[in-house]
Motif scaffolding. Sequence first.
Motif, PDB file in Angstrom:
ATOM      1  N   VAL A  31       0.814  -1.216   0.000  1.00  0.00           N
ATOM      2  CA  VAL A  31       0.000   0.000   0.000  1.00  0.00           C
ATOM      3  C   VAL A  31       0.846   1.264   0.000  1.00  0.00           C
ATOM      4  O   VAL A  31       0.351   2.341  -0.304  1.00  0.00           O
ATOM      5  CB  VAL A  31      -0.983   0.033   1.200  1.00  0.00           C
ATOM      6  N   ASP A  32       2.123   1.142   0.307  1.00  0.00           N
ATOM      7  CA  ASP A  32       3.022   2.283   0.406  1.00  0.00           C
ATOM      8  C   ASP A  32       3.616   2.599  -0.973  1.00  0.00           C
ATOM      9  O   ASP A  32       4.579   1.972  -1.415  1.00  0.00           O
ATOM     10  CB  ASP A  32       4.135   1.962   1.406  1.00  0.00           C
ATOM     11  N   SER A  33       3.042   3.594  -1.654  1.00  0.00           N
ATOM     12  CA  SER A  33       3.465   3.898  -3.024  1.00  0.00           C
ATOM     13  C   SER A  33       4.901   4.415  -3.092  1.00  0.00           C
ATOM     14  O   SER A  33       5.616   4.130  -4.060  1.00  0.00           O
ATOM     15  CB  SER A  33       2.500   4.881  -3.682  1.00  0.00           C
ATOM     16  N   ALA A  34       5.347   5.172  -2.096  1.00  0.00           N
ATOM     17  CA  ALA A  34       6.730   5.662  -2.095  1.00  0.00           C
ATOM     18  C   ALA A  34       7.705   4.483  -2.010  1.00  0.00           C
ATOM     19  O   ALA A  34       8.730   4.460  -2.695  1.00  0.00           O
ATOM     20  CB  ALA A  34       6.955   6.630  -0.938  1.00  0.00           C
ATOM     21  N   LYS A  35       7.380   3.506  -1.195  1.00  0.00           N
ATOM     22  CA  LYS A  35       8.220   2.314  -1.064  1.00  0.00           C
ATOM     23  C   LYS A  35       8.254   1.522  -2.373  1.00  0.00           C
ATOM     24  O   LYS A  35       9.310   1.067  -2.808  1.00  0.00           O
ATOM     25  CB  LYS A  35       7.683   1.439   0.071  1.00  0.00           C
ATOM     26  N   ILE A  36       7.099   1.391  -3.008  1.00  0.00           N
ATOM     27  CA  ILE A  36       7.020   0.660  -4.281  1.00  0.00           C
ATOM     28  C   ILE A  36       7.857   1.365  -5.348  1.00  0.00           C
ATOM     29  O   ILE A  36       8.552   0.701  -6.131  1.00  0.00           O
ATOM     30  CB  ILE A  36       5.549   0.505  -4.730  1.00  0.00           C
ATOM     31  N   MET A  37       7.834   2.692  -5.379  1.00  0.00           N
ATOM     32  CA  MET A  37       8.647   3.436  -6.348  1.00  0.00           C
ATOM     33  C   MET A  37      10.133   3.177  -6.115  1.00  0.00           C
ATOM     34  O   MET A  37      10.892   2.952  -7.059  1.00  0.00           O
ATOM     35  CB  MET A  37       8.335   4.929  -6.272  1.00  0.00           C
TER      36      MET A  37
END
Length: 92
Positions: A31-37
């Motif tokens: 759910v953490d988009s910054a982490k996925i990026m």
Amino acid sequence: MQITVVGTGYVGLVTGVTFAEIGHEVICTDVDSAKIMKLSRGEVPFYEPGLQQLMVRNLQNGRLRFTTDTTDAYRFRDVICIAVGTPSRLPV
């Protein structure tokens, strides 16, 4: 085999990278988009010897990818591994 790993913490990320390394197609979702990026750029958020090299190799060869799109992650998967946080203390 196509595998989805839900959660990209210590357990989920290592699990997903390992499955990709042995030849499976893996999507890791969180759910953490910054982490996925960051993960998509090959940045590992914690230290695990050799993990970054394995992750980058599998990103480059197309066996590993990261997404926040759970619909995409859950569609047409042979296996879904749940590796999300668990409570450190159960209510009494």
